[in-house]
Scaffold this motif. Sequence first.
Motif, mmCIF file in Angstrom:
data_model
loop_
_atom_site.group_PDB
_atom_site.id
_atom_site.type_symbol
_atom_site.label_atom_id
_atom_site.label_comp_id
_atom_site.label_asym_id
_atom_site.label_seq_id
_atom_site.Cartn_x
_atom_site.Cartn_y
_atom_site.Cartn_z
ATOM 1 N N LEU A 23 4.997 -0.981 -10.761
ATOM 2 C CA LEU A 23 5.577 -2.286 -11.039
ATOM 3 C C LEU A 23 6.177 -2.665 -9.827
ATOM 4 O O LEU A 23 5.952 -3.871 -9.256
ATOM 5 N N LEU A 24 6.758 -2.103 -8.913
ATOM 6 C CA LEU A 24 7.274 -2.330 -7.723
ATOM 7 C C LEU A 24 6.335 -2.768 -6.781
ATOM 8 O O LEU A 24 6.532 -3.774 -5.987
ATOM 9 N N THR A 25 4.932 -2.096 -6.935
ATOM 10 C CA THR A 25 3.925 -2.729 -5.969
ATOM 11 C C THR A 25 3.693 -4.068 -6.103
ATOM 12 O O THR A 25 3.376 -5.033 -5.032
ATOM 13 N N LYS A 28 0.693 -1.217 -0.069
ATOM 14 C CA LYS A 28 -0.063 0.039 -0.005
ATOM 15 C C LYS A 28 0.841 1.084 0.225
ATOM 16 O O LYS A 28 0.623 2.173 -0.592
ATOM 17 N N MET A 29 1.946 1.195 0.813
ATOM 18 C CA MET A 29 2.865 2.119 0.924
ATOM 19 C C MET A 29 3.563 2.586 -0.608
ATOM 20 O O MET A 29 3.636 3.708 -1.131
ATOM 21 N N VAL A 30 3.986 1.640 -1.151
ATOM 22 C CA VAL A 30 4.549 1.641 -2.492
ATOM 23 C C VAL A 30 3.479 2.216 -3.447
ATOM 24 O O VAL A 30 3.898 3.118 -4.204
ATOM 25 N N LEU A 31 2.441 1.682 -3.458
ATOM 26 C CA LEU A 31 1.273 2.158 -4.421
ATOM 27 C C LEU A 31 0.957 3.699 -4.049
ATOM 28 O O LEU A 31 0.888 3.963 -4.853
ATOM 29 N N LEU A 32 1.148 3.923 -3.046
ATOM 30 C CA LEU A 32 0.809 5.434 -2.485
ATOM 31 C C LEU A 32 1.868 6.289 -3.279
ATOM 32 O O LEU A 32 1.628 6.982 -3.895
ATOM 33 N N ALA A 33 3.341 5.818 -3.095
ATOM 34 C CA ALA A 33 4.398 6.486 -3.687
ATOM 35 C C ALA A 33 3.957 6.430 -5.192
ATOM 36 O O ALA A 33 4.460 7.464 -5.954
ATOM 37 N N ALA A 34 3.575 5.423 -6.010
ATOM 38 C CA ALA A 34 3.529 5.419 -7.221
ATOM 39 C C ALA A 34 2.371 6.499 -7.647
ATOM 40 O O ALA A 34 2.523 7.246 -8.650
ATOM 41 N N GLY A 35 1.145 6.764 -6.813
ATOM 42 C CA GLY A 35 0.217 7.688 -7.143
ATOM 43 C C GLY A 35 0.601 9.034 -6.901
ATOM 44 O O GLY A 35 0.438 9.856 -7.701
#
Length: 141
Positions: free
Chosen positions: A60-62, A8-15
């Motif tokens: 992609l990292l997510t 979730k934190m990595v997805l937030l960083a992507a956003g």
Amino acid sequence: MALSMAAKMVLLAAGLTFLLALLLGVWKYRQMATSAEHVAHPYVDIAHRTALLYSFATLLLTAFVALSDWPSLVNLAAAGIMIFFFVAAIGTYVYHGWRRDTDNQLRHPVRGTSAFMVSLIVGEVGGFAVLLAGFVRAQLL
């Protein structure tokens, strides 16, 4: 689909990186609209494009964080190192675009540029290697 807190934190960083890319696109458009040649400074263009690419790389990292077999802290550290360097690179491009001081930051590098580039390479390649190994361990072995 349930995601770990790390994913979730990595997805937030992507956003957030994608939002940054959109805002940089506004800056790029403004420069294009107001310049006599109708082009943005090269580093404004680079910052915009890089932020777009890094936002999708972070997405992609997510997936790799979510599918890795390593502990969440290991996955988050590996992804976090990569994201740090993604953001640092974008920040460098924004800096040069704002200052309009060069069209090639490596032509006359400042002190520490080589060390930064080596650490970026090690951090990005190493961070992804950790996530890829965790994915392989969890999903293929």
